[in-house]
Design an enzyme around this catalytic site. Structure first.
Site, PDB file in Angstrom:
ATOM      1  CE  LYS A 177     -12.748  29.799   8.183  1.00  0.00           C
ATOM      2  NZ  LYS A 177     -12.028  29.882   9.452  1.00  0.00           N
TER       3      LYS A 177
ATOM      4  CE  LYS B  52     -12.841  33.731   7.155  1.00  0.00           C
ATOM      5  NZ  LYS B  52     -12.184  33.018   8.197  1.00  0.00           N
TER       6      LYS B  52
HETATM    7  C1  PBG Z   1      -9.319  30.751  11.707  1.00  0.00           C
HETATM    8  C2  PBG Z   1      -9.668  31.863  10.775  1.00  0.00           C
HETATM    9  C3  PBG Z   1      -9.227  32.094   9.466  1.00  0.00           C
HETATM   10  C4  PBG Z   1      -9.744  33.334   9.094  1.00  0.00           C
HETATM   11  C5  PBG Z   1     -10.524  33.787  10.156  1.00  0.00           C
HETATM   12  N1  PBG Z   1     -10.474  32.853  11.167  1.00  0.00           N
HETATM   13  C6  PBG Z   1      -8.296  31.356   8.585  1.00  0.00           C
HETATM   14  C7  PBG Z   1      -8.533  29.985   8.154  1.00  0.00           C
HETATM   15  O1  PBG Z   1      -9.622  29.432   8.258  1.00  0.00           O
HETATM   16  O2  PBG Z   1      -7.542  29.427   7.693  1.00  0.00           O
HETATM   17  C8  PBG Z   1      -9.491  34.029   7.788  1.00  0.00           C
HETATM   18  C9  PBG Z   1      -9.682  35.521   7.797  1.00  0.00           C
HETATM   19  C10 PBG Z   1      -9.041  36.244   6.665  1.00  0.00           C
HETATM   20  O3  PBG Z   1      -8.535  35.665   5.682  1.00  0.00           O
HETATM   21  O4  PBG Z   1      -9.024  37.481   6.735  1.00  0.00           O
HETATM   22  N2  PBG Z   1      -9.911  29.549  11.509  1.00  0.00           N
END
Ligand code: PBG
Length: 325
Positions: A195, A248
């Site tokens: 991520k 992601k």
């Molecule tokens: C929570 C999380 C996030 C997303 C999914 N889970 C945001 C972040 O890390 O700030 C992002 C998903 C999206 O942008 O559609 N940690």
């Protein structure tokens, strides 16, 4: 041997022929639809930067889940908004939380849907970070225990798959142990393994009201410049017990999806995130692009790179378009 013996256009002449030799075939079978659960009842508020996406109370979540299941989409992933935020995000593990209540309501409706849940603290903490903060820093080890408790509360409510998105080190192992000790050995883990610290999460932070109140997420999410490090993240999460791993965002990281697919033999998911969605919606609203063609091309590219599942806010549209194709 080359031209004129070889003529690649032979296999492109008709749609019959093109369909016959197509390498990547889209289906609804790998779609996961993200949803935002909030407290209350009868609530359905559209997220302004994500047209078509809503914050909804559990009763409304169930209604939309019925539509999702009827479209043949196999899975949803639930994100939660709390009633109150605090330092440790304590509402995240509450049995009465919006996610836990939504799971129960979907189960009660006996919908044929897999229920995935996002496991994180950022929506629940007053500071908006994905772990607890000690002396101005996001503290890894104390956060893990809290995340494990959140995962167990989701499993207890009836989730099929828990999906930690916090990027603390060691959280997959801690969650696996906690699930097993609590009698949830069959609950699967989909880890947000690679991520990245991405600007593409902007609209999500409006939807989940989870923007960090100070600093940023660079000390725990990955540097967008790194690819090899993603392989280490994935290897560790698999070792710790992840059943499915995720990359992601999706579109700016197709190379990562491809490398992960080539190196590991676990199912690979990709998250087509909020700004990927918002950009398409904004351009489509202006009449600048053909939304259906753009979205199906994006879905094809993510699958071609190697993802077998895609989390996408376009899921319902994609399912409808594939039905009518
Ligand atoms: C929570 C999380 C996030 C997303 C999914 N889970 C945001 C972040 O890390 O700030 C992002 C998903 C999206 O942008 O559609 N940690």
């Amino acid at each position: 041997m080359s031209f004129p013996t070889h003529r690649l256009r032979r296999l492109r002449r008709t749609e019959r022929m093109r369909g016959f030799v197509r390498e990547t075939r889209l289906s609804t079978g790998g779609l996961i639809y993200p949803m935002f659960a909030c407290p209350g009842s009868g609530v359905r508020t559209e997220v302004s930067s994500m047209p078509g996406v809503h914050q909804q109370s559990p009763d409304r979540i169930v209604e939309e889940c019925r539509e999702v299941a009827d479209l043949g989409i196999p899975a949803v992933i639930l994100f939660g908004l709390p009633m109150h935020k605090d330092d440790t995000g304590s509402e995240a593990a509450s049995p009465d939380g919006a996610v836990q209540r939504s799971i129960a309501a979907i189960r009660e409706a006996r919908l044929d849907l897999l229920i995935l849940t996002d496991v994180c603290l950022c929506e629940y903490t007053s500071h908006g970070h994905c772990g607890v903060v000690h002396q101005g820093e996001v503290a890894n080890d104390p956060s893990i225990a809290l995340l494990a408790a959140v995962a167990v509360s989701h499993a207890r409510a009836g989730a099929d798959v828990v999906a930690p998105s916090d990027m603390m080190d060691g959280r997959v192992g801690a969650i696996r142990r906690a699930l097993d000790e609590s009698g949830f050995a069959d609950t699967a883990i989909l880890s947000y393994a690679a991520k990245y610290c991405s600007a593409f999460y902007g609209p999500f932070r409006e939807a989940a009201q989870s923007a960090p109140q100070f600093g940023d997420r660079r000390s725990y999410q990955m540097d967008p410049a790194n690819a090899r490090e993603a392989l280490r993240e994935v290897a560790l999460d698999i070792e710790e017990g992840a059943d499915i791993i995720m990359v992601k965002p999706a579109l700016p990281y197709l190379d990562i999806i491809q490398r992960v697919r080539e190196r590991f033999d676990v199912p690979v998911a990709a998250y087509n995130v909020s700004a990927e969605y918002a950009m398409v919606k904004a351009a489509a609203r202006n009449g600048w692009i053909d939304e259906q063609r753009i979205v199906l091309e994006i879905m094809t590219s993510i699958q071609r790179a190697g993802a077998s599942m895609v989390l996408t806010y376009h899921a319902k549209d994609v399912a409808r378009w594939l039905k009518s194709c």
